[in-house]
Design a protein around this motif. Structure first.
Motif, PDB file in Angstrom:
ATOM      1  N   THR A   1       0.761  -1.586   0.487  1.00  0.00           N
ATOM      2  CA  THR A   1      -0.007  -0.095  -0.196  1.00  0.00           C
ATOM      3  C   THR A   1       0.942   1.110  -0.143  1.00  0.00           C
ATOM      4  OG1 THR A   1      -0.178   0.826   2.629  1.00  0.00           O
ATOM      5  CG2 THR A   1      -1.638  -1.157   1.355  1.00  0.00           C
ATOM      6  N   ALA A   2       0.209   2.102  -0.403  1.00  0.00           N
ATOM      7  CA  ALA A   2       1.635   3.859  -0.091  1.00  0.00           C
ATOM      8  C   ALA A   2       1.552   3.860   1.049  1.00  0.00           C
ATOM      9  CB  ALA A   2       0.035   4.423  -0.671  1.00  0.00           C
TER      10      ALA A   2
ATOM     11  N   THR B   1       3.988   2.744 -12.615  1.00  0.00           N
ATOM     12  CA  THR B   1       2.395   3.424 -13.090  1.00  0.00           C
ATOM     13  C   THR B   1       1.297   2.663 -13.201  1.00  0.00           C
ATOM     14  OG1 THR B   1       2.861   3.448 -15.551  1.00  0.00           O
ATOM     15  CG2 THR B   1       3.547   5.795 -14.977  1.00  0.00           C
ATOM     16  N   ILE B   2       1.106   1.189 -13.169  1.00  0.00           N
ATOM     17  CA  ILE B   2       0.286   0.685 -13.282  1.00  0.00           C
ATOM     18  C   ILE B   2      -0.529   0.018 -11.761  1.00  0.00           C
ATOM     19  CG2 ILE B   2      -0.445  -2.379 -12.626  1.00  0.00           C
ATOM     20  CD1 ILE B   2       1.683  -2.509 -15.079  1.00  0.00           C
ATOM     21  N   ARG B   3       0.086   0.589 -11.335  1.00  0.00           N
ATOM     22  CA  ARG B   3      -0.306   1.252  -9.604  1.00  0.00           C
ATOM     23  C   ARG B   3      -0.292   2.605  -9.264  1.00  0.00           C
ATOM     24  NH1 ARG B   3       1.136  -1.310  -4.838  1.00  0.00           N
ATOM     25  NH2 ARG B   3      -1.244  -1.004  -4.097  1.00  0.00           N
ATOM     26  N   ILE B   4      -1.153   3.925  -9.744  1.00  0.00           N
ATOM     27  CA  ILE B   4      -1.167   5.285 -10.325  1.00  0.00           C
ATOM     28  C   ILE B   4      -1.562   5.355  -8.894  1.00  0.00           C
ATOM     29  CG2 ILE B   4      -2.741   5.780 -11.579  1.00  0.00           C
ATOM     30  CD1 ILE B   4       0.398   7.170 -12.112  1.00  0.00           C
ATOM     31  N   ASP B   5      -2.587   5.567  -8.187  1.00  0.00           N
ATOM     32  CA  ASP B   5      -3.048   5.986  -6.635  1.00  0.00           C
ATOM     33  C   ASP B   5      -2.129   5.784  -5.894  1.00  0.00           C
ATOM     34  OD1 ASP B   5      -5.039   6.901  -8.285  1.00  0.00           O
ATOM     35  OD2 ASP B   5      -6.382   5.076  -7.939  1.00  0.00           O
TER      36      ASP B   5
ATOM     37  N   GLU C   1       0.485   8.873  -4.598  1.00  0.00           N
ATOM     38  CA  GLU C   1       0.416   8.807  -2.852  1.00  0.00           C
ATOM     39  C   GLU C   1       1.615   9.352  -2.432  1.00  0.00           C
ATOM     40  OE1 GLU C   1      -1.490   7.446   0.985  1.00  0.00           O
ATOM     41  OE2 GLU C   1      -2.451   6.808  -0.824  1.00  0.00           O
ATOM     42  N   VAL C   2       2.492   8.405  -2.376  1.00  0.00           N
ATOM     43  CA  VAL C   2       3.581   8.075  -2.292  1.00  0.00           C
ATOM     44  C   VAL C   2       4.681   9.684  -2.689  1.00  0.00           C
ATOM     45  CG1 VAL C   2       5.959   7.230  -2.046  1.00  0.00           C
ATOM     46  CG2 VAL C   2       4.252   6.641  -1.868  1.00  0.00           C
ATOM     47  N   ALA C   3       4.174  10.146  -3.817  1.00  0.00           N
ATOM     48  CA  ALA C   3       4.901  11.265  -4.579  1.00  0.00           C
ATOM     49  C   ALA C   3       4.780  12.880  -3.698  1.00  0.00           C
ATOM     50  CB  ALA C   3       4.834  10.747  -5.922  1.00  0.00           C
TER      51      ALA C   3
END
Length: 198
Positions: A51-52, A75-79, A83-85
């Motif tokens: 998870t993030a 980017t497959i896990r873009i959300d 959030e991490v970025a």
């Protein structure tokens, strides 16, 4: 308990690398996934995707710059990526994304626009000089269209002010490297030739 053994964050030099997923839209001939379990002694195969919050918890102990680059397409896990970025940008860290450039095709919307302000730098794998050669090397789920999707994503990243680099690996011909250099110039991106790591 076993999932805690997964490597979600790994350190190379002074930078934290983020391993969000093992899923990818390509199956590249030269990918490290074909020959090994990880990089620099880190096992990057995941039993469970983080998870993030899992990532942020680890970054709290070591607030440095980050690169989204693991054993899959981040980017497959873009959300989770966004959030991490956002967390990293909040503490003043620099963010880079290493990607195959298929994010917008995968999600069906303009992902480059969503990354503006969150990702400082994006490095996109150009890999080859035309769509036919590209598909022969990367074996994309999108076939030869993957080449166009990747270049469209690169143009969008440039448009939204993200520092954008198109890269190739030094296993292709010098002539194709020069063609790729011209493609990068046309897109408005920087160009880099990466050394092949076996």
């Amino acid at each position: 308990m076993e999932a805690n053994l997964d490597t979600y964050v790994y350190k190379l030099g002074d930078v934290n690398y983020i391993n969000l997923t093992n899923r990818c839209t390509n199956d590249c001939e030269f990918c490290l996934r074909r020959t090994g379990d990880g990089v620099a002694g880190y096992d990057l195969w995941l039993k469970q995707e983080p998870t993030a919050g899992d990532i942020i918890k680890q970054l709290e102990k070591d607030k440095t710059d980050v690169v989204f680059c693991g054993y899959g397409e981040p980017t497959i896990r873009i959300d989770e990526l966004k959030e991490v970025a956002a967390y990293v940008k909040n503490y003043g860290g620099h963010t880079r994304l290493n990607t195959n450039g298929h994010a917008s095709a995968f999600h069906g919307r303009d992902i480059a626009q969503e990354l503006a302000g969150l990702i400082d730098e994006v490095s996109i794998s150009l890999n080859e000089a035309d769509a036919r050669k590209y598909e022969a090397v990367v074996h994309s789920r999108y076939g030869e269209d993957g080449f166009r999707y990747m270049l469209d994503f690169a143009r969008d990243c440039v448009k939204y002010g993200i520092h954008t680099t198109l890269s190739v690996v030094d296993v292709i011909s010098p002539e194709d490297i020069e063609t790729c250099r011209r493609i990068a110039q046309d897109v408005g991106a920087h160009f880099r030739v990466r050394h092949y790591i076996s």
